[in-house]
Design an enzyme around this catalytic site. Sequence first.
Site, short mmCIF file in Angstrom:
data_model
loop_
_atom_site.label_atom_id
_atom_site.label_comp_id
_atom_site.label_asym_id
_atom_site.label_seq_id
_atom_site.Cartn_x
_atom_site.Cartn_y
_atom_site.Cartn_z
N HIS A 1 0.69 -0.90 0.09
CA HIS A 1 -0.50 0.29 -0.07
C HIS A 1 0.97 1.45 0.06
O HIS A 1 1.87 0.86 0.58
CB HIS A 1 -0.82 0.10 1.37
CG HIS A 1 -0.50 -0.11 2.43
ND1 HIS A 1 -0.06 -1.08 2.70
CD2 HIS A 1 0.18 0.50 3.13
CE1 HIS A 1 0.82 -0.84 4.61
NE2 HIS A 1 0.58 0.13 4.11
N HIS B 1 0.31 4.81 1.34
CA HIS B 1 -0.40 5.91 1.92
C HIS B 1 -0.05 7.34 0.26
O HIS B 1 0.36 7.60 0.99
CB HIS B 1 0.45 6.45 3.18
CG HIS B 1 0.24 5.38 3.80
ND1 HIS B 1 -0.26 5.23 5.11
CD2 HIS B 1 1.34 4.23 3.61
CE1 HIS B 1 0.28 3.81 5.83
NE2 HIS B 1 0.97 3.30 6.13
P1 AMP Z 1 2.14 0.38 7.62
O1 AMP Z 1 1.90 0.89 8.50
O2 AMP Z 1 2.86 1.96 6.15
O3 AMP Z 1 1.62 -0.95 7.03
O4 AMP Z 1 0.38 1.33 7.39
C1 AMP Z 1 -1.03 0.22 7.67
C2 AMP Z 1 -2.24 1.48 7.41
O5 AMP Z 1 -2.86 0.61 7.24
C3 AMP Z 1 -2.27 2.21 8.30
O6 AMP Z 1 -1.82 3.51 8.30
C4 AMP Z 1 -3.78 2.62 9.54
O7 AMP Z 1 -4.05 2.96 9.85
C5 AMP Z 1 -3.94 1.40 8.48
N1 AMP Z 1 -5.54 0.65 8.25
C6 AMP Z 1 -5.32 -0.59 9.24
N2 AMP Z 1 -6.59 -1.14 8.71
C7 AMP Z 1 -7.10 0.08 8.10
C8 AMP Z 1 -8.58 -0.41 8.24
N3 AMP Z 1 -9.78 -1.43 8.00
N4 AMP Z 1 -8.86 0.88 7.06
C9 AMP Z 1 -8.45 1.76 6.34
N5 AMP Z 1 -7.06 1.65 6.83
C10 AMP Z 1 -6.75 0.54 7.76
#
Ligand code: AMP
Length: 132
Positions: free
Chosen positions: A98, A100
Amino acid sequence: MDCIFCKIASGELPAKKVYEDAHTLVFMDIAGDVDGHILAIPKRHFENILDCDGETLDRLMRTVKLVAEHCVKNCGYDGVNLLNANGTSAGQSVPHFHIHIIPRKSGDAVTAWPNFGGAKKDIDEVWQTLKL
Ligand code: AMP
């Protein structure tokens, strides 16, 4: 596979979708840490950029550009930060690739660039290790 972003991509779990096409999905991050925090994912499962194939990466980045342009052209933002972690050592918490997208406004006082704390080694030493 028990992957939360695969479940969002398949519709098994809900998400506030910002954009979707056949191969990619963009939705609101639920962290609540900054206004407009968005995630862009490939619908197919890849852990991160290290195992993602080139075609999927191209598609994801095209989607990221489309959404970034939308933020600036249509939504009142002035720019975007793109953030991405690959591997737990890099701070990746969800093991589905993903990017951001953080929409930015001039003077919004958001700090999106990490404070690295300063380099510890000589740049030439690290350069010798890194150059291809
Ligand atoms: P990372 O730490 O770069 O892997 O980012 C993972 C992101 O996923 C975090 O910013 C979380 O807030 C986000 N996240 C986790 N679960 C969900 C969800 N169900 N819907 C939207 N965002 C999510």
